[in-house]
Design an enzyme around this catalytic site. Sequence first.
Site, short mmCIF file in Angstrom:
data_model
loop_
_atom_site.label_atom_id
_atom_site.label_comp_id
_atom_site.label_asym_id
_atom_site.label_seq_id
_atom_site.Cartn_x
_atom_site.Cartn_y
_atom_site.Cartn_z
CB VAL A 42 -1.24 -0.03 1.05
CG1 VAL A 42 -1.67 1.32 1.15
CG2 VAL A 42 -1.82 -0.95 1.53
CD GLU A 133 5.27 -19.91 23.90
OE1 GLU A 133 4.11 -20.20 24.41
OE2 GLU A 133 5.03 -19.00 22.85
#
Length: 201
Positions: A42, A133
């Site tokens: 864009v 994690e």
Amino acid sequence: YHTFQPLLYQVATAGLEPDSIAGPLRKVFDDEPNFFFRMANVDSISPDENMVNTDIGRIRYDHLIIATGTKTNYFGNKSIEELAFPLKQVPQALNLRSHILQNMERAVTSKDEKEIDRLTNFVIVGGGPTGVEVAGAFGELKVHVLPKDYPELDFDENMHIYLVEGLERLLPSMSEKAGSRAQHDLEERFKVNVKLGTMVE
């Protein structure tokens, strides 16, 4: 692609293949008759004309929703941005996976202990959910996977995993109990070196 970002760390540490967590957007909307997918950059938006100006042409809209996604926050530190591995997209996860495995391949053929240490030590910055994690997944690699693949290396001696967090506890967006449990498990089960109250310069 629609990507389930919470499992990118599994792709990065070879626990999952990319197609397990990412699927083409076109397939998600297969049954929608009034859906059109266009991949473009864009350039600008013309709200008076209800028009999005892109590098593939102008696209008219009735309602415009801007969903910008996410990117890694380096807190203005350009050197970290240039040298670190971000983990927000599948290609980034694959880059990290490739880096880890290439390092192991080089380490297994090196005779220089300092070089082996350099290749097998990993620092994860940020003790939020993703950092915790990733550190845990690295720990699982160290304990369960890499010793079988590279029996010539002494992973207790050579591979060290560091998790660096600027605040005084892990998982600051969660309960104190969750943060302290995560730290305990990382340190005890996977021998991750957790550094709290430590800023990366």
